[in-house]
Design a protein around this motif. Structure first.
Motif, PDB file in Angstrom:
ATOM      1  N   GLU A 159       0.840  -1.198   0.000  1.00 26.74           N
ATOM      2  CA  GLU A 159       0.000   0.000   0.000  1.00 26.74           C
ATOM      3  C   GLU A 159       0.878   1.252   0.000  1.00 26.74           C
ATOM      4  O   GLU A 159       1.970   1.256   0.594  1.00 26.74           O
ATOM      5  N   PRO A 160       0.390   2.323  -0.638  1.00 20.87           N
ATOM      6  CA  PRO A 160       1.193   3.550  -0.639  1.00 20.87           C
ATOM      7  C   PRO A 160       1.165   4.224   0.724  1.00 20.87           C
ATOM      8  O   PRO A 160       0.187   4.120   1.461  1.00 20.87           O
ATOM      9  N   PRO A 162       0.816   7.540   3.149  1.00 24.77           N
ATOM     10  CA  PRO A 162       0.001   8.756   2.976  1.00 24.77           C
ATOM     11  C   PRO A 162       0.834   9.807   2.241  1.00 24.77           C
ATOM     12  O   PRO A 162       1.911  10.179   2.704  1.00 24.77           O
ATOM     13  N   GLN A 163       0.327  10.257   1.098  1.00 28.01           N
ATOM     14  CA  GLN A 163       1.179  11.002   0.154  1.00 28.01           C
ATOM     15  C   GLN A 163       1.678  12.342   0.690  1.00 28.01           C
ATOM     16  O   GLN A 163       2.849  12.678   0.522  1.00 28.01           O
ATOM     17  N   ALA A 164       0.806  13.109   1.348  1.00 24.67           N
ATOM     18  CA  ALA A 164       1.248  14.423   1.859  1.00 24.67           C
ATOM     19  C   ALA A 164       2.312  14.230   2.939  1.00 24.67           C
ATOM     20  O   ALA A 164       3.312  14.964   2.993  1.00 24.67           O
ATOM     21  N   THR A 165       2.114  13.233   3.773  1.00 19.90           N
ATOM     22  CA  THR A 165       3.076  12.950   4.849  1.00 19.90           C
ATOM     23  C   THR A 165       4.417  12.540   4.256  1.00 19.90           C
ATOM     24  O   THR A 165       5.484  12.999   4.678  1.00 19.90           O
ATOM     25  N   TRP A 166       4.365  11.669   3.261  1.00 14.19           N
ATOM     26  CA  TRP A 166       5.594  11.202   2.617  1.00 14.19           C
ATOM     27  C   TRP A 166       6.333  12.350   1.946  1.00 14.19           C
ATOM     28  O   TRP A 166       7.552  12.496   2.065  1.00 14.19           O
ATOM     29  N   ARG A 167       5.575  13.214   1.260  1.00 17.00           N
ATOM     30  CA  ARG A 167       6.209  14.349   0.569  1.00 17.00           C
ATOM     31  C   ARG A 167       6.926  15.252   1.570  1.00 17.00           C
ATOM     32  O   ARG A 167       8.049  15.681   1.354  1.00 17.00           O
TER      33      ARG A 167
END
Ligand code: BJW
Length: 246
Positions: A159-160, A162-167
């Motif tokens: 699963e990916p 959380p995109q904002a957190t990762w960025r």
């Protein structure tokens, strides 16, 4: 070691990456170590989308037990030392792989939970969220009104993140002058890449009692436990101790 303390003392931007080892001295098991969570359970039945689809009740039984253990546990001296470090660094980011909320409870402010948290359940169909209390989610409430299933709001394999957190974690890492990697085997990606691929000119130091996948690639290895070593680093920054050995 001297170089690490000097770099840390002068750093404007610091990133700390933590894993389950930082919570070991709070009494929570790691994943892959001796007595680790994944040594005693069949992982594929528990921590995966396929496992959840097969038997959501079994998966929730396991996570409800872990949620209760997280709430019984207290942040240890390692978690608290990172709170003290945050007050000294103008641009501080703590990226954790842990879902146990101990950094939050210790008082870390700039916290990125890369693998989510066990504080929340989320619907697989409509993304409705509900907060979990110390009882977790009872079996009768796994089915959501929309027809979906309530699942833990954590990141399983495949699963990916959380995109904002990762960025935000990548951006903080790219500008970091010092990266401190604490209590992780550094085998799970993409989190481990923060200490390697995304680090630019940063000085990377590792705190871990055991060798890890990245030990040979870091600038400084502190072989010790998080709850012992992190407070000593903070004391060293204060000039109050001269006790750290590599
Ligand atoms: C102490 C101590 C003390 C003990 N003091 N230290 C590249 C290559 C190969 C595979 C991949 C790849 N990139 C991605 C993958 C796939 C996969 C992966 O990484 N696999 C590898 C295992 C091979 N990654 C993923 O699937 C990730 N998603 C992804 O890549 O998505 C891509 C995508 C994009 C777009 C669409 C779709 C997909 C997701 C990874 C999610 C990981 N989730 C878990 C479970 C969370 C839920 C739960 O908690 O149940 O997260 S796995 C598990 O491992 C957990 C942890 O956060 C994570 C890290 O483990 P950690 O914390 O390092 O624990 P241990 O036990 O390994 O180590 C503990 C350490 O502590 C040890 O070193 C001890 O020595 C030390 N220690 N006492 C200090 N007192």
């Amino acid at each position: 070691m001297r170089e690490f303390i000097e770099r840390l003392r002068n750093a404007r931007s610091v990133v700390v990456l933590t894993g389950s080892g930082i919570s070991a001295e709070s009494g929570l098991p790691t994943f892959r170590g001796v007595g680790g969570l994944w040594r005693t359970h069949r992982v594929e039945e528990l921590a995966s989308p396929a496992g959840f689809a097969r038997d959501p009740e079994l998966v929730w039984t396991w996570y409800n037990e872990r949620n209760a253990a997280h709430r019984r546990a207290q942040p240890n001296a390692g978690h608290h030392a990172l709170v003290a470090l945050e007050t000294r660094v103008p641009d501080f980011t703590l990226a954790t792989q842990n879902v146990d909320s101990l950094h939050l409870r210790a008082g870390t402010r700039s916290l990125l939970e890369l693998h989510g948290s066990l504080r929340v359940a989320r619907c697989t169909r409509c993304d409705h969220e509900r907060a979990l209390d110390e009882h977790g989610l009872p079996p009768s409430e796994i089915e959501h009104a929309c027809g979906g299933l309530m699942r833990p709001d954590i990141v399983w394999f495949g699963e990916p993140l959380p995109q904002a957190t990762w960025r935000r974690a990548v951006e903080a890492t790219e500008r970091a002058e010092v990266i401190l990697v604490v209590g992780t085997s550094a085998v799970v990606y993409p989190a481990a890449a923060l200490a390697t691929r995304y680090a630019r000119d940063a000085f990377v130091a590792e705190i871990n009692p055991e060798a890890t996948a990245i030990s040979e690639r870091v600038g400084c290895v502190l072989r010790g436990s998080a709850a012992e070593t992190l407070p000593r680093i903070v004391a060293e920054l204060d000039g109050a101790a001269d006790t750290l050995r590599v």
